[in-house]
Design an enzyme around this catalytic site. Sequence first.
Site, PDB file in Angstrom:
ATOM      1  N   LYS A 191      45.318   1.633  43.024  1.00 27.71           N
ATOM      2  CA  LYS A 191      43.856   2.386  43.183  1.00 27.71           C
ATOM      3  C   LYS A 191      42.800   1.410  43.138  1.00 27.71           C
ATOM      4  CE  LYS A 191      44.998   7.134  42.353  1.00 27.71           C
ATOM      5  NZ  LYS A 191      46.588   7.052  42.067  1.00 27.71           N
ATOM      6  N   GLU A 237      36.198  13.012  42.676  1.00 27.89           N
ATOM      7  CA  GLU A 237      36.644  13.970  42.061  1.00 27.89           C
ATOM      8  C   GLU A 237      38.256  13.869  41.614  1.00 27.89           C
ATOM      9  OE1 GLU A 237      37.376  14.084  45.520  1.00 27.89           O
ATOM     10  OE2 GLU A 237      39.474  14.170  45.252  1.00 27.89           O
ATOM     11  N   SER A 275      53.645   1.068  42.931  1.00 27.42           N
ATOM     12  CA  SER A 275      52.258   1.255  43.004  1.00 27.42           C
ATOM     13  C   SER A 275      51.642   1.299  41.816  1.00 27.42           C
ATOM     14  CB  SER A 275      52.095   2.869  43.525  1.00 27.42           C
ATOM     15  OG  SER A 275      52.732   3.863  42.795  1.00 27.42           O
TER      16      SER A 275
HETATM   17  C1  LIG Z   1      47.475   7.931  42.511  1.00 23.05           C
HETATM   18  C2  LIG Z   1      48.843   7.170  42.470  1.00 23.05           C
HETATM   19  C3  LIG Z   1      49.714   7.379  43.701  1.00 23.05           C
HETATM   20  C4  LIG Z   1      49.533   8.417  44.731  1.00 23.05           C
HETATM   21  O1  LIG Z   1      48.538   7.990  45.555  1.00 23.05           O
HETATM   22  P1  LIG Z   1      48.818   7.346  46.977  1.00 23.05           P
HETATM   23  O2  LIG Z   1      47.468   7.456  47.723  1.00 23.05           O
HETATM   24  O3  LIG Z   1      49.904   8.319  47.584  1.00 23.05           O
HETATM   25  O4  LIG Z   1      49.245   6.170  46.929  1.00 23.05           O
HETATM   26  C5  LIG Z   1      50.954   6.664  43.560  1.00 23.05           C
HETATM   27  N1  LIG Z   1      51.175   5.834  42.526  1.00 23.05           N
HETATM   28  C6  LIG Z   1      50.556   5.898  41.505  1.00 23.05           C
HETATM   29  C7  LIG Z   1      50.733   4.644  40.273  1.00 23.05           C
HETATM   30  C8  LIG Z   1      49.220   6.415  41.499  1.00 23.05           C
HETATM   31  O5  LIG Z   1      48.338   6.159  40.336  1.00 23.05           O
END
Ligand SMILES: *Cc1c(COP(=O)(O)O)cnc(C)c1O
Length: 411
Positions: free
Chosen positions: A86, A108, A377
């Site tokens: 993010k 939000e 992620s």
């Molecule tokens: C917010 C988040 C996601 C989901 O968001 P995407 O826009 O689909 O990438 C996935 N993994 C983590 C660790 C997150 O914080």
Amino acid sequence: MTKKGYYGKWGGAFIPEILHETFNELNKVFEEVKADPQFWEDYFDLMSTYSCRPTPLTHAENLSKHFGGCQMYIKREDLNHTGAHKANNVMGQGLLVKRMGKSRVIAETGAGQHGVATATMAAKFGFECTIYMGEEDVQRQRPNVFWMEKLGATVIPVTTGARTLKDAINEAFRDWVSSMDTTHYVMGTVCGPHPFPEMVAWFQSIIGQETRGQILSRFEKLPAKVYACVGGGSNAMGIFQGFLADSGVELVGVEAGGLGLDSGQHAARLAGKDGSQGVAQGYKTMFLQDNDGQMLDTHSVAAGLDYIGVSPILTDLWEKGKIRFEAATDEEVLDALDLTMKKEGIIPALESAHAFVQAFKDAGKLSADQAVIINMSGRGDKDIFTIAHAYDDPSWKKFIMKKGKAYAAEK
Ligand SMILES: *Cc1c(COP(=O)(O)O)cnc(C)c1O
């Protein structure tokens, strides 16, 4: 010919008249920075000094051996500042805000992760920051609310409707309509009205660019498959963009299967049979909704995947057969998380563990001279409350109760 902001028949910009001017301004500045190599250089410089870019590509040797098939590699977006991909998006939008000469950001947030990332960016750039969050979510996500406030943001609990994400989105748009001269709305993922899907995808493409170079230099050929979890779709779009032009690389998006695709308790918009096309929150995509277009309640053990819509860009690629969509259940996710911790000493976020599930299912069908890449992620250790709860760990429960008692005894 495709209209601007449309991906096949998906996307668009369904916005109130009053916001047209601010969207025109945003489109203009976005077109400018895309054409300006210095902007991307500044962005990369910021990400390499404030976050942790380029993030490593880790060869998961023990997991590779365990499954006895392919070579597994993990792209380490968990090593970003604030613990997830993010950061790429919010810091990029921060640079845009600076360029537009605005001084305030709003966002939000449901689970609170995007709120923490936005509050972090605002602190770094010196922007005023307001975060809208359903009152229900404020109660559930106290640790994230705590950090947003400590980082200097104002968190506004939204008390209308079901008091969750949907209602927070409405309130944030209401704010924007009356404050757009000074204020930028920080979209958290590759959704919403144009240009947000394209803009967020562009910032996140840094993941795919790096990964492609890293796997070619380490493995000397392209991977057979690339896996990413899909909430709104930003980490998936980020890594997939590095391989979209390579027909030999299969791209696999993994949605939240929750309690199972037949349970009605999941967030699989594309992998299951429950998604249907609609227009909401400013764009057209596949949503989880009832026959009257009312959005359904979704469920996932991973708060970040628990969303009714999905990127119009991904929906288009799915429709064209360029991305395979799968779903992982909560139970499978906890098993994959456990194995990854024990075998590699790496703690994926619950969201990321969805991608690991599908990679583990496919691994045996591949050979040792093939590689797969899992986009991790985010990291799970910051989510200890959620993960300990998901494992229903008895000693953790005892610890929390004891803390509660101690607080209650304090005057
Ligand atoms: C917010 C988040 C996601 C989901 O968001 P995407 O826009 O689909 O990438 C996935 N993994 C983590 C660790 C997150 O914080």
